[in-house]
Design a protein around this motif. Structure first.
Motif, mmCIF file in Angstrom:
data_model
loop_
_atom_site.group_PDB
_atom_site.id
_atom_site.type_symbol
_atom_site.label_atom_id
_atom_site.label_comp_id
_atom_site.label_asym_id
_atom_site.label_seq_id
_atom_site.Cartn_x
_atom_site.Cartn_y
_atom_site.Cartn_z
ATOM 1 N N LYS A 52 0.819 -1.226 0.000
ATOM 2 C CA LYS A 52 0.000 0.000 0.000
ATOM 3 C C LYS A 52 0.851 1.273 0.000
ATOM 4 N N SER A 53 1.926 1.236 -0.767
ATOM 5 C CA SER A 53 2.810 2.401 -0.832
ATOM 6 C C SER A 53 2.298 3.381 -1.882
ATOM 7 N N SER A 54 2.388 4.679 -1.585
ATOM 8 C CA SER A 54 1.985 5.658 -2.594
ATOM 9 C C SER A 54 3.222 6.347 -3.184
ATOM 10 N N LEU A 55 4.361 5.666 -3.069
ATOM 11 C CA LEU A 55 5.623 6.254 -3.528
ATOM 12 C C LEU A 55 5.587 6.665 -4.998
ATOM 13 N N GLU A 56 5.139 5.734 -5.865
ATOM 14 C CA GLU A 56 5.182 6.031 -7.297
ATOM 15 C C GLU A 56 4.311 7.249 -7.621
ATOM 16 N N PHE A 57 3.119 7.304 -7.009
ATOM 17 C CA PHE A 57 2.238 8.453 -7.249
ATOM 18 C C PHE A 57 2.921 9.741 -6.790
ATOM 19 N N LYS A 58 3.535 9.695 -5.612
ATOM 20 C CA LYS A 58 4.159 10.904 -5.059
ATOM 21 C C LYS A 58 5.319 11.372 -5.934
ATOM 22 N N LEU A 59 6.032 10.423 -6.543
ATOM 23 C CA LEU A 59 7.145 10.801 -7.425
ATOM 24 C C LEU A 59 6.613 11.489 -8.682
ATOM 25 N N HIS A 60 5.569 10.891 -9.285
ATOM 26 C CA HIS A 60 4.978 11.496 -10.487
ATOM 27 C C HIS A 60 4.377 12.860 -10.162
ATOM 28 N N ARG A 61 3.786 12.956 -8.981
ATOM 29 C CA ARG A 61 3.173 14.210 -8.548
ATOM 30 C C ARG A 61 4.236 15.305 -8.480
ATOM 31 N N LEU A 62 5.391 14.934 -7.939
ATOM 32 C CA LEU A 62 6.471 15.913 -7.804
ATOM 33 C C LEU A 62 7.037 16.300 -9.175
ATOM 34 N N ALA A 63 7.095 15.321 -10.080
ATOM 35 C CA ALA A 63 7.590 15.619 -11.439
ATOM 36 C C ALA A 63 6.647 16.621 -12.107
ATOM 37 N N TYR A 64 5.343 16.409 -11.891
ATOM 38 C CA TYR A 64 4.316 17.299 -12.459
ATOM 39 C C TYR A 64 4.447 18.708 -11.864
ATOM 40 N N ILE A 65 4.613 18.767 -10.526
ATOM 41 C CA ILE A 65 4.751 20.071 -9.851
ATOM 42 C C ILE A 65 5.998 20.803 -10.365
ATOM 43 N N THR A 66 7.082 20.036 -10.576
ATOM 44 C CA THR A 66 8.314 20.656 -11.079
ATOM 45 C C THR A 66 8.049 21.316 -12.435
ATOM 46 N N LEU A 67 7.272 20.618 -13.274
ATOM 47 C CA LEU A 67 6.974 21.176 -14.607
ATOM 48 C C LEU A 67 6.190 22.487 -14.486
ATOM 49 N N ILE A 68 5.110 22.473 -13.684
ATOM 50 C CA ILE A 68 4.294 23.702 -13.626
ATOM 51 C C ILE A 68 5.009 24.831 -12.884
#
Ligand SMILES: [Zn+2]
Length: 394
Positions: free
Chosen positions: A189-205
């Motif tokens: 039940k890790s949300s690591l992958e989501f959190k990584l993608h979320r951060l990549a998205y935030i970096t872009l915006i």
């Protein structure tokens, strides 16, 4: 605490003297420097002048004077500097006076016996590997000759490599690792992958309006798969797009840009990766040392009391301390079973045993209550055979 204050007083004295010395020496050196500059200027002028002989004589005189002064200043400064040594050594003496240096009396008698040294070296080595100090670990392995299997190093190396990249805001290695271990991460039940993608998205915006299109494309490709588990978070991520043009930092979504996100992702990665690899999140050696340091004052106190009462060995054969030491919430890892009959904590040699009626007592209590080959439960008087009892593990 008093000990710390006493040492701190000495350290403050030294620091005070150092600052005074530094101020004085830089003032004197600055003075000398400007004198030299003056002489240089006069020499330049004398070369251009007609009456150079008289001028040169006076410059020579000045030069000799300044040389003599330089020598005097240097001698004085080095004497003062030598005096500082006595103040520094006073700090050492204060430490010796205020702190106990010999802790051998509180450790287990046979703790450093031959054979155990290798185990200690291995623990230290694993600590260095975990901290990413590969060179130190390799040198330790070479110098002590301990047998450290190559594959014991691999997980640590990989984790450290990824963590180093995360610290410089490079998400790529972590994303690749999360993708490779997707199924296992999901199972825990890790949300690591989501959190990584979320951060990549935030970096872009966060880079501005010109990358919005790219960010939306990224969200479509990588975030849609997480809609079921992270619906609210994805709504937030898309909602913030409205404010990119006017500046995200002054919007209700400003917290998305917080630098804490990167600290958090390092923590999430360490926690989830360690869980997946079956490693503890914190270094066992660091935990032991910290716990030991917290327990040490209590142990030293109890040792004194025991010496007065002429009890010599602090550790009894059951590996129990003579006193309960509370190390605080952070050091509570698992439940401890205390036998309701003998009122003793269970140990490896005296483990909790479950009787067939469901009641649990320690093995020592079980042996004491057994008569012949029969045992009567002390709680519900169900009669049973002691061999039916099962060892319980917490
Ligand atoms: Zn029972």
């Amino acid at each position: 605490m008093d000990a710390c204050v006493a040492v701190e007083k000495e350290v403050d004295k030294v620091l005070c003297k150092f600052t005074a010395f530094q101020d004085r020496s830089s003032l004197l050196i600055r003075g000398l420097y400007s004198d030299l500059e003056n002489i240089k200027k006069q020499i330049d002028e004398s070369e251009a002048s007609d009456d150079c002989f008289t001028l040169r004589d006076s410059i020579n005189l000045l030069q000799n004077q300044i040389l003599a002064r330089t020598k005097e200043i240097i001698t004085n400064l080095s004497t003062e500097h030598r005096d500082l040594h006595s103040s520094v050594s006073k700090v050492g003496k204060a430490i010796d006076k205020n702190f106990t240096a010999d802790f051998a009396c509180v450790s287990h008698e046979n703790f450093f016996d031959e054979g155990k040294q290798d185990m200690i070296n291995e623990v230290i080595c694993r600590h260095y590997l975990r901290e990413g100090c590969l060179n130190v670990a390799e040198t330790l392995i070479k110098d002590t000759g301990i047998d450290m299997p190559e594959d014991a190093k691999v997980p640590f190396l990989e984790l450290n490599c990824i963590l180093t990249s995360l610290k410089v805001h490079d998400l790529e290695p972590a994303l690749e690792w999360a993708k490779k271990n997707r199924e296992k991460l999901r199972a825990q039940k890790s949300s690591l992958e989501f959190k990584l993608h979320r951060l990549a998205y935030i970096t872009l915006i966060s880079e501005g309006q010109h990358r919005i299109k790219e960010a939306i494309e990224y969200a479509r490709r990588h975030l849609t798969g997480f809609v079921h588990q992270h619906e609210k978070a994805i709504q937030t991520l898309l909602g913030c797009l409205l404010y990119v043009r006017s500046g995200l930092e002054n919007s209700p979504y400003a917290d998305l840009l917080s630098s804490c996100q990167w600290i958090e992702i390092c923590e999430v990665f360490t926690r989830d990766a360690c869980a997946l690899l079956g490693l503890s999140v914190e270094s066992p050696l660091a935990v032991c040392i910290n716990a030991g340091c917290t327990a040490l004052p209590v142990l030293l106190n109890i040792k004194q009391v025991m010496q007065q009462q002429q009890v010599h060995n602090m550790w009894n054969s059951k590996e129990e301390l003579p006193i309960e030491i509370d190390l605080g919430q952070n050091y509570r890892y698992h439940s401890i079973f205390a036998c309701p009959i003998l009122r003793q904590q269970s140990t490896e040699s005296n483990p909790p045993m479950r009787l067939i009626c469901g009641h649990i007592i320690s093995r020592d209590a079980l042996n004491k209550l057994t008569t012949g080959n029969k045992l009567k439960c002390p709680y519900c008087p169900v009669e049973q055979s002691p061999s039916d009892a099962t060892h319980i593990y917490f």
